[in-house]
Design a protein around this motif. Structure first.
Motif, short mmCIF file in Angstrom:
data_model
loop_
_atom_site.label_atom_id
_atom_site.label_comp_id
_atom_site.label_asym_id
_atom_site.label_seq_id
_atom_site.Cartn_x
_atom_site.Cartn_y
_atom_site.Cartn_z
N VAL A 4 3.10 5.25 -6.31
CA VAL A 4 2.69 5.10 -7.71
C VAL A 4 1.58 6.09 -8.03
O VAL A 4 1.62 6.80 -9.04
N ARG A 5 0.59 6.19 -7.17
CA ARG A 5 -0.53 7.11 -7.40
C ARG A 5 -0.05 8.56 -7.42
O ARG A 5 -0.43 9.35 -8.28
N ALA A 6 0.78 8.93 -6.46
CA ALA A 6 1.27 10.31 -6.40
C ALA A 6 2.08 10.66 -7.64
O ALA A 6 1.93 11.75 -8.21
N VAL A 7 2.93 9.75 -8.09
CA VAL A 7 3.72 10.00 -9.29
C VAL A 7 2.80 10.09 -10.50
O VAL A 7 2.97 10.96 -11.36
N ALA A 8 1.82 9.21 -10.59
CA ALA A 8 0.87 9.24 -11.71
C ALA A 8 0.11 10.57 -11.73
O ALA A 8 -0.08 11.16 -12.81
N LEU A 9 -0.29 11.05 -10.59
CA LEU A 9 -0.98 12.35 -10.54
C LEU A 9 -0.05 13.49 -10.97
O LEU A 9 -0.48 14.41 -11.66
N ALA A 10 1.21 13.41 -10.59
CA ALA A 10 2.18 14.42 -11.02
C ALA A 10 2.36 14.37 -12.53
O ALA A 10 2.41 15.41 -13.20
N VAL A 11 2.47 13.17 -13.09
CA VAL A 11 2.58 13.01 -14.55
C VAL A 11 1.36 13.63 -15.22
O VAL A 11 1.48 14.33 -16.22
N GLU A 12 0.19 13.40 -14.65
CA GLU A 12 -1.03 13.96 -15.24
C GLU A 12 -1.03 15.49 -15.19
O GLU A 12 -1.43 16.14 -16.15
N ARG A 13 -0.58 16.07 -14.09
CA ARG A 13 -0.56 17.52 -13.99
C ARG A 13 0.47 18.15 -14.93
O ARG A 13 0.22 19.21 -15.50
N LEU A 53 0.83 -1.21 0.00
CA LEU A 53 0.00 0.00 0.00
C LEU A 53 0.86 1.26 0.00
O LEU A 53 0.52 2.25 -0.66
N ARG A 54 2.02 1.24 0.69
CA ARG A 54 2.93 2.39 0.64
C ARG A 54 3.48 2.57 -0.78
O ARG A 54 3.55 3.69 -1.29
N LEU A 55 3.84 1.46 -1.42
CA LEU A 55 4.32 1.53 -2.80
C LEU A 55 3.24 2.09 -3.72
O LEU A 55 3.50 2.96 -4.55
N MET A 56 2.02 1.62 -3.56
CA MET A 56 0.93 2.09 -4.42
C MET A 56 0.60 3.56 -4.15
O MET A 56 0.18 4.27 -5.06
N ARG A 57 0.82 4.02 -2.93
CA ARG A 57 0.64 5.45 -2.64
C ARG A 57 1.62 6.28 -3.46
O ARG A 57 1.27 7.31 -4.03
N ARG A 69 -5.07 9.60 -21.04
CA ARG A 69 -5.25 8.44 -20.18
C ARG A 69 -3.90 8.13 -19.56
O ARG A 69 -2.86 8.35 -20.19
N THR A 70 -3.87 7.63 -18.35
CA THR A 70 -2.62 7.24 -17.71
C THR A 70 -2.61 5.73 -17.53
O THR A 70 -3.52 5.17 -16.93
N TYR A 71 -1.58 5.12 -18.08
CA TYR A 71 -1.42 3.67 -17.97
C TYR A 71 -0.50 3.35 -16.80
O TYR A 71 0.54 3.99 -16.62
N LEU A 72 -0.88 2.34 -16.01
CA LEU A 72 -0.07 1.85 -14.90
C LEU A 72 0.15 0.36 -15.12
O LEU A 72 -0.82 -0.39 -15.20
N LEU A 73 1.40 -0.04 -15.23
CA LEU A 73 1.71 -1.44 -15.47
C LEU A 73 2.90 -1.87 -14.63
O LEU A 73 3.87 -1.13 -14.51
N SER A 74 2.84 -3.08 -14.11
CA SER A 74 4.01 -3.68 -13.49
C SER A 74 4.50 -4.74 -14.46
O SER A 74 3.85 -5.76 -14.67
N LEU A 75 5.64 -4.47 -15.08
CA LEU A 75 6.20 -5.38 -16.07
C LEU A 75 7.48 -6.00 -15.53
O LEU A 75 7.94 -5.67 -14.45
N GLY A 76 8.07 -6.89 -16.32
CA GLY A 76 9.26 -7.62 -15.91
C GLY A 76 8.86 -9.07 -15.65
O GLY A 76 7.69 -9.43 -15.65
N SER A 77 9.86 -9.89 -15.45
CA SER A 77 9.61 -11.31 -15.18
C SER A 77 10.88 -11.91 -14.59
O SER A 77 11.90 -11.23 -14.48
N GLN A 78 10.84 -13.17 -14.25
CA GLN A 78 12.03 -13.83 -13.74
C GLN A 78 13.09 -13.93 -14.84
O GLN A 78 14.26 -14.09 -14.55
#
Length: 159
Positions: free
Chosen positions: A79-88, A73-77, A94-103
């Motif tokens: 992510v949300r704050a950065v996404a809002l800054a990107v939007e401003r 939840l701290r990480l997602m807080r 539209r703002t896309y949020l993705l967790s990518l990568g793999s083993q």
């Protein structure tokens, strides 16, 4: 961007987030936010203006099961704050949020925050807009610094 070299480094090189945090110049990024647990930085090969990555500083490889609920939840807080800054700053459609990568590569958990500019034809939106195969945006060091400064200013008012 050399996609083959990128893929090889992602699969066989060091963890890019850990190398960045350790100060390895080969993995340098423009930081837009940092606290004790998290870091946010401009994507080195953005496909949309102001694309930012957010990661926990700890080397975590599974976005859900490796994080306790409070840490998630701290990480997602962040992510949300950065996404809002990107939007401003970039006023995307539209703002896309993705967790990518793999083993297999880029295993360190990180979230991509990508604001889709307005006016992009539908067939070039969504995954198409995020794929480096379709080209990346080239910025000068000064332009990247200006973008990062604008995002840092927005984040200073939020976090």
């Amino acid at each position: 961007m050399d996609l083959d070299a990128y893929s090889a480094r992602a699969q066989r090189g060091p963890c890019f987030v850990c190398a960045f945090l350790a100060g390895d110049p080969a993995f340098a990024h423009e930081t837009v936010f940092e606290d004790e647990e998290h870091v946010a930085f401009l994507d080195r090969w953005p496909t949309v203006p102001g694309k930012v990555l957010v990661a926990p500083k700890a080397h975590v490889e599974h976005v859900v099961r490796d994080l306790e609920e409070a840490a998630y939840l701290r990480l997602m807080r962040v992510v949300r704050a950065v996404a809002l800054a990107v939007e401003r700053v970039f006023t995307p459609e539209r703002t896309y949020l993705l967790s990518l990568g793999s083993q297999s590569g880029n295993a360190h958990v990180h979230w991509h925050i990508a604001g889709l500019p307005g006016g992009i034809p539908y067939e070039r939106q969504q995954f198409h807009a995020l794929m480096t195969e379709h080209g990346v945006l080239e910025y000068t060091t000064r332009q990247r610094g200006t973008m990062a400064a604008r995002l840092r200013q927005e984040l200073a008012e939020t976090l």
